[in-house]
Design a protein around this motif. Structure first.
Motif, mmCIF file in Angstrom:
data_model
loop_
_atom_site.group_PDB
_atom_site.id
_atom_site.type_symbol
_atom_site.label_atom_id
_atom_site.label_comp_id
_atom_site.label_asym_id
_atom_site.label_seq_id
_atom_site.Cartn_x
_atom_site.Cartn_y
_atom_site.Cartn_z
ATOM 1 N N ARG A 1 0.822 -1.212 0.000
ATOM 2 C CA ARG A 1 0.000 0.000 0.000
ATOM 3 C C ARG A 1 0.859 1.267 0.000
ATOM 4 O O ARG A 1 0.586 2.226 -0.729
ATOM 5 N N ILE B 1 -8.905 0.139 1.999
ATOM 6 C CA ILE B 1 -8.357 0.536 3.295
ATOM 7 C C ILE B 1 -9.441 0.508 4.370
ATOM 8 O O ILE B 1 -10.635 0.502 4.073
ATOM 9 N N GLN C 1 -6.641 3.791 8.270
ATOM 10 C CA GLN C 1 -5.775 3.990 7.100
ATOM 11 C C GLN C 1 -6.306 5.110 6.210
ATOM 12 O O GLN C 1 -5.516 5.869 5.644
ATOM 13 N N SER D 1 -5.355 8.456 7.699
ATOM 14 C CA SER D 1 -3.926 8.683 7.494
ATOM 15 C C SER D 1 -3.631 9.056 6.046
ATOM 16 O O SER D 1 -2.837 9.967 5.766
#
Length: 246
Positions: A2, A33, A37, A40
């Motif tokens: 990722r 995700i 995630q 972020s």
């Protein structure tokens, strides 16, 4: 993994911004995700948008609690991030995604803009909700063989409603088309190769009869055709009766 994909997109975004791009769109579901995630990732893209003074618009699949959502995020260099959730999904492939309910109209934009995702563009009535926008951003994911066809189906929505469409189709076509259906610029990534497209998108809108009145012309054609068939049938019966009487 990722992180490598994210870094590749950041590099591409940076390259396009340095060439003058102010709005950078990437395809549908480039990452799958979870909520942490996602937060972020949006922070990373927000920092890049601020540093490059360019808006980033991109698609992702996010799992929140037990629900998957197919999203496009509009991340401006300043201001709040805006989100749209895909309304229509591909049967057999996206049955686990929750259906969106809100129209993707951008707020606080220097032009009247909107967001939709791939399959949404196959539904003219839904796209009439965007009838006042100047430009529509559409991340998409095609199936290689239908790249050209699906891109042209999306172009037609811009003709019906009088706006420009910027569409990024994964395994398909990258297109910029105006309100008359003219292809301003196009790139082909049906073979799986990485492609980018830098173009001047016309920010323009015209009112259309279709966006205001809907499918009136199509229904008119159906009624007229039915009328002609009925009239022909009645006329034929009268002629047969007249001949029989003679």
């Amino acid at each position: 993994g990722r992180n490598q994909i994210v870094n590749q997109y950041i590099e591409q975004i940076s390259s396009l911004a340095k060439q003058g791009a102010r709005y950078i769109l990437f395809p549908e579901k480039v990452l799958h995700i979870n909520k942490i995630q996602k937060d972020s990732l949006i922070t990373i893209f927000s920092n890049a948008a601020s540093q490059l003074n360019a808006a980033i618009i991109g698609g992702m699949a996010a799992k929140e609690d037990s629900t998957w959502r197919n999203l496009v995020e509009f991340i401006p260099p300043t201001g709040a991030v805006q989100q749209y959730q895909k309304r229509f999904h591909v049967k057999g492939f996206e049955g686990h995604f929750e259906r969106g309910t809100q129209v993707g109209i951008l707020r606080d934009s220097p032009f009247a803009g909107g967001m939709a995702i791939c399959k949404d563009m196959d539904f003219p009535q839904w796209l009439r909700n965007y009838q006042d926008v100047d430009l529509l951003f559409v991340p998409a994911w095609d199936f290689v063989q239908d790249g050209w066809l699906h891109a042209r189906m999306a172009v037609l929505r811009g003709v019906e409603n009088g706006y420009t469409i910027v569409r990024a189709g994964r395994q398909g076509r990258l297109t910029v088309s105006d309100y008359r259906g003219r292809i301003v610029a196009e790139a082909n990534c049906e073979n799986g190769s990485a492609q980018s497209l830098l173009a001047q998108a016309p920010v323009y809108h015209v009112d259309t009869l279709y966006s205001r009145w809907g499918d009136w012309f199509g229904w008119l054609c159906i009624f007229l055709t039915a009328g002609f068939v009925i009239n022909a049938f009645i006329t034929d019966r009268r002629l047969k009766q007249s001949r029989a009487g003679a």
